[in-house]
Design a protein around this motif. Structure first.
Motif, PDB file in Angstrom:
ATOM      1  N   THR A 212      44.892   8.621  -9.432  1.00  0.00           N
ATOM      2  CA  THR A 212      43.802   9.268  -8.689  1.00  0.00           C
ATOM      3  C   THR A 212      42.462   8.908  -9.344  1.00  0.00           C
ATOM      4  OG1 THR A 212      44.150  11.315  -9.949  1.00  0.00           O
ATOM      5  CG2 THR A 212      45.249  11.134  -7.784  1.00  0.00           C
TER       6      THR A 212
ATOM      7  N   SER B 117      42.932   6.749 -15.414  1.00  0.00           N
ATOM      8  CA  SER B 117      42.166   6.713 -16.664  1.00  0.00           C
ATOM      9  C   SER B 117      41.350   7.994 -16.830  1.00  0.00           C
ATOM     10  CB  SER B 117      41.236   5.496 -16.649  1.00  0.00           C
ATOM     11  OG  SER B 117      40.510   5.471 -15.436  1.00  0.00           O
TER      12      SER B 117
ATOM     13  N   ALA C 281      50.032   5.911 -19.441  1.00  0.00           N
ATOM     14  CA  ALA C 281      49.849   4.475 -19.734  1.00  0.00           C
ATOM     15  C   ALA C 281      48.426   4.078 -19.387  1.00  0.00           C
ATOM     16  CB  ALA C 281      50.848   3.629 -18.953  1.00  0.00           C
ATOM     17  N   ALA C 282      47.639   3.779 -20.408  1.00  0.00           N
ATOM     18  CA  ALA C 282      46.264   3.315 -20.167  1.00  0.00           C
ATOM     19  C   ALA C 282      46.300   2.054 -19.322  1.00  0.00           C
ATOM     20  CB  ALA C 282      45.568   3.034 -21.491  1.00  0.00           C
ATOM     21  N   ASN C 283      47.349   1.267 -19.513  1.00  0.00           N
ATOM     22  CA  ASN C 283      47.458   0.024 -18.751  1.00  0.00           C
ATOM     23  C   ASN C 283      48.939  -0.338 -18.610  1.00  0.00           C
ATOM     24  OD1 ASN C 283      47.262  -2.771 -17.888  1.00  0.00           O
ATOM     25  ND2 ASN C 283      45.122  -2.640 -18.513  1.00  0.00           N
ATOM     26  N   PHE C 284      49.375  -0.566 -17.374  1.00  0.00           N
ATOM     27  CA  PHE C 284      50.769  -0.919 -17.108  1.00  0.00           C
ATOM     28  C   PHE C 284      51.004  -2.423 -17.135  1.00  0.00           C
ATOM     29  CE2 PHE C 284      50.859   3.362 -15.166  1.00  0.00           C
ATOM     30  CZ  PHE C 284      52.052   3.833 -15.698  1.00  0.00           C
TER      31      PHE C 284
ATOM     32  N   ASP D 233      34.754   4.925 -13.776  1.00  0.00           N
ATOM     33  CA  ASP D 233      34.595   5.348 -15.169  1.00  0.00           C
ATOM     34  C   ASP D 233      34.318   4.151 -16.073  1.00  0.00           C
ATOM     35  OD1 ASP D 233      37.259   4.565 -14.513  1.00  0.00           O
ATOM     36  OD2 ASP D 233      37.946   5.305 -16.449  1.00  0.00           O
TER      37      ASP D 233
ATOM     38  N   THR E  81      42.722  13.625  -0.681  1.00  0.00           N
ATOM     39  CA  THR E  81      41.627  14.483  -0.207  1.00  0.00           C
ATOM     40  C   THR E  81      41.431  14.309   1.298  1.00  0.00           C
ATOM     41  OG1 THR E  81      40.002  12.756  -0.697  1.00  0.00           O
ATOM     42  CG2 THR E  81      40.384  14.411  -2.406  1.00  0.00           C
TER      43      THR E  81
ATOM     44  N   SER F 257      44.027   2.028  -3.984  1.00  0.00           N
ATOM     45  CA  SER F 257      44.473   0.645  -4.262  1.00  0.00           C
ATOM     46  C   SER F 257      45.784   0.630  -5.035  1.00  0.00           C
ATOM     47  CB  SER F 257      43.425  -0.098  -5.094  1.00  0.00           C
ATOM     48  OG  SER F 257      42.171  -0.009  -4.516  1.00  0.00           O
TER      49      SER F 257
HETATM   50  N1  LIG Z   1      47.133   2.420 -15.976  1.00  0.00           N
HETATM   51  C1  LIG Z   1      46.950   1.310 -15.250  1.00  0.00           C
HETATM   52  O1  LIG Z   1      47.612   0.281 -15.450  1.00  0.00           O
HETATM   53  C2  LIG Z   1      45.932   1.311 -14.163  1.00  0.00           C
HETATM   54  C3  LIG Z   1      45.139   2.404 -13.997  1.00  0.00           C
HETATM   55  N2  LIG Z   1      44.223   2.441 -13.005  1.00  0.00           N
HETATM   56  C4  LIG Z   1      43.501   3.690 -12.855  1.00  0.00           C
HETATM   57  O2  LIG Z   1      44.073   4.380 -11.752  1.00  0.00           O
HETATM   58  C5  LIG Z   1      43.071   5.159 -11.111  1.00  0.00           C
HETATM   59  C6  LIG Z   1      43.037   4.800  -9.630  1.00  0.00           C
HETATM   60  O3  LIG Z   1      42.636   3.484  -9.463  1.00  0.00           O
HETATM   61  P1  LIG Z   1      42.497   2.816  -8.015  1.00  0.00           P
HETATM   62  O4  LIG Z   1      43.763   2.949  -7.285  1.00  0.00           O
HETATM   63  O5  LIG Z   1      41.910   1.481  -8.218  1.00  0.00           O
HETATM   64  O6  LIG Z   1      41.382   3.756  -7.366  1.00  0.00           O
HETATM   65  P2  LIG Z   1      41.173   4.119  -5.825  1.00  0.00           P
HETATM   66  O7  LIG Z   1      39.824   4.743  -5.719  1.00  0.00           O
HETATM   67  O8  LIG Z   1      41.488   2.969  -4.951  1.00  0.00           O
HETATM   68  O9  LIG Z   1      42.272   5.230  -5.546  1.00  0.00           O
HETATM   69  C7  LIG Z   1      42.226   6.517  -6.086  1.00  0.00           C
HETATM   70  C8  LIG Z   1      42.679   7.488  -5.053  1.00  0.00           C
HETATM   71  O10 LIG Z   1      42.623   8.788  -5.613  1.00  0.00           O
HETATM   72  C9  LIG Z   1      42.482   9.692  -4.557  1.00  0.00           C
HETATM   73  N3  LIG Z   1      41.707  10.858  -4.976  1.00  0.00           N
HETATM   74  C10 LIG Z   1      40.405  10.938  -5.306  1.00  0.00           C
HETATM   75  N4  LIG Z   1      40.073  12.195  -5.611  1.00  0.00           N
HETATM   76  C11 LIG Z   1      41.199  12.920  -5.448  1.00  0.00           C
HETATM   77  C12 LIG Z   1      41.487  14.307  -5.601  1.00  0.00           C
HETATM   78  N5  LIG Z   1      40.532  15.198  -5.918  1.00  0.00           N
HETATM   79  N6  LIG Z   1      42.754  14.710  -5.367  1.00  0.00           N
HETATM   80  C13 LIG Z   1      43.699  13.841  -4.997  1.00  0.00           C
HETATM   81  N7  LIG Z   1      43.475  12.506  -4.819  1.00  0.00           N
HETATM   82  C14 LIG Z   1      42.235  12.076  -5.058  1.00  0.00           C
HETATM   83  C15 LIG Z   1      41.749   8.963  -3.417  1.00  0.00           C
HETATM   84  O11 LIG Z   1      42.555   9.112  -2.278  1.00  0.00           O
HETATM   85  P3  LIG Z   1      42.021   9.938  -1.011  1.00  0.00           P
HETATM   86  O12 LIG Z   1      40.776   9.244  -0.555  1.00  0.00           O
HETATM   87  O13 LIG Z   1      43.179   9.784  -0.080  1.00  0.00           O
HETATM   88  O14 LIG Z   1      41.788  11.309  -1.486  1.00  0.00           O
HETATM   89  C16 LIG Z   1      41.773   7.506  -3.827  1.00  0.00           C
HETATM   90  O15 LIG Z   1      42.300   6.700  -2.811  1.00  0.00           O
HETATM   91  C17 LIG Z   1      41.771   4.895 -11.868  1.00  0.00           C
HETATM   92  O16 LIG Z   1      41.592   5.883 -12.835  1.00  0.00           O
HETATM   93  C18 LIG Z   1      42.043   3.559 -12.550  1.00  0.00           C
HETATM   94  O17 LIG Z   1      41.286   3.410 -13.716  1.00  0.00           O
HETATM   95  C19 LIG Z   1      44.042   1.401 -12.161  1.00  0.00           C
HETATM   96  C20 LIG Z   1      44.784   0.257 -12.304  1.00  0.00           C
HETATM   97  C21 LIG Z   1      45.789   0.119 -13.322  1.00  0.00           C
END
Ligand SMILES: NC(=O)C1=CN([C@@H]2O[C@H](COP(=O)(O)OP(=O)(O)OC[C@H]3O[C@@H](n4cnc5c(N)ncnc54)[C@H](OP(=O)(O)O)[C@@H]3O)[C@@H](O)[C@H]2O)C=CC1
Ligand SMILES: O=C(O)C1=N[C@H](C(=O)O)C[C@H](O)C1
Length: 252
Positions: A69, A93, A117-120, A153, A34, A11
């Motif tokens: 990720t 996170s 950044a915990a949150n952007f 998480d 993955t 996402s």
């Molecule tokens: N700091 C901030 O402002 C924000 C932080 N976040 C954080 O960002 C992270 C992702 O959120 P979100 O996008 O919603 O989550 P999603 O699950 O939509 O996306 C995470 C992606 O990570 C990939 N992934 C999973 N395992 C692996 C691996 N072993 N190696 C490589 N890629 C991997 C997957 O892609 P694939 O299936 O292609 O492997 C998956 O599509 C979370 O930790 C969330 O808390 C979210 C929003 C804002």
């Protein structure tokens, strides 16, 4: 700038792809996923993007590593980036305090700049700053974070960072220190309550209570678009940073 995007199909990864699509000078040239047999155009990526499924398979030169990720892989990803002199911008996170310290000292040793950044989102950054200010005067506080049902998480990275920031200014302990049923998870003496529901995106309330009064601070991210301005600021400020900085509030 050659950008490596870990989590490009997710996402947040897809929002970053969209953000950088029309930005001259910023090219996503490598991704980590993955998924095998990824068709880049399905994810709005250029056909010549390098797709990798494992860290030890990565080839090529990259300037920046953007990570959205999952908590179970983010530490290894960022360690890899720093060791290969790629500047990390980390949104994922789940990094513990110890892991952050380890990455910060690794980045110092390797002379690599970056940001965790915990949150952007601007509303979340301001909420954390306001909460830090209020914690000087209210020693009793609880945090409620509310997220979409797919979040893996809990508590959220933002809730943890909020308490970390408040613990720098908080003058006393919460009156109620007992781990009673349904009282949330105590972190640094502050109960955090995590809600996961369909319809929600990312929201947080910090509730302070004092004799005869209360203060509630709330922020809402209704759309993941809310995080993109922060990612953009991080990319622009990256060259000016010293080491691996923890918190968008430190570079705004
Ligand atoms: N700091 C901030 O402002 C924000 C932080 N976040 C954080 O960002 C992270 C992702 O959120 P979100 O996008 O919603 O989550 P999603 O699950 O939509 O996306 C995470 C992606 O990570 C990939 N992934 C999973 N395992 C692996 C691996 N072993 N190696 C490589 N890629 C991997 C997957 O892609 P694939 O299936 O292609 O492997 C998956 O599509 C979370 O930790 C969330 O808390 C979210 C929003 C804002
Ligand atoms: O998983 C999410 O969605 C979010 N994760 C981050 C967190 O754990 O705090 C940032 C934001 O809350 C959205």
């Amino acid at each position: 700038m050659n950008i490596f995007l870990a989590g490009a199909t997710g996402s947040m990864g897809q929002k970053v792809v969209h953000l950088l699509a029309d930005q001259p000078g910023y090219d996503i040239t490598g991704i980590l996923t993955t998924k095998t047999d990824v068709n880049p155009s399905e994810y709005n990526l250029s056909d010549d993007v390098h797709v990798f499924n494992r860290l030890d398979a990565i080839e090529g030169d990259y300037d920046v590593w953007i990570d959205f990720t999952q908590p179970n892989v983010v530490f290894d990803n960022v360690k890899y980036a720093i060791e290969h002199h790629i500047s990390p911008i980390i949104g994922t996170s789940g990094l513990s305090e110890d892991q952050k310290h380890e990455l910060i000292s690794l980045a110092d040793g390797e002379n690599v700049n970056g940001l965790i950044a915990a949150n952007f989102g601007l509303s979340a950054v301001l909420l954390m700053q306001f909460a830090q200010q209020a914690a000087k005067y209210f020693s009793d506080v609880e945090v409620i974070e509310m997220h979409h049902e797919d979040k893996t998480d809990s508590p959220s990275g933002t809730a943890i960072h909020t308490v970390d920031m408040m613990s720098e200014t908080k003058q006393g302990d919460n009156i109620n220190q007992e781990d009673e049923p349904a009282r949330g998870m105590y972190y640094k003496g502050v109960p955090i309550h995590a809600v996961r529901l369909p319809g929600y995106v990312a929201h947080e309330q910090v509730l302070f209570g004092g004799p005869g009064e209360a203060l509630t601070i709330r922020q809402d991210s209704f759309d993941r678009e809310s995080f993109m301005q922060g990612v953009w600021v991080a990319l622009e400020k990256l060259p000016e940073l010293h080491g691996l900085v923890d918190g968008l509030e430190n570079i705004l």
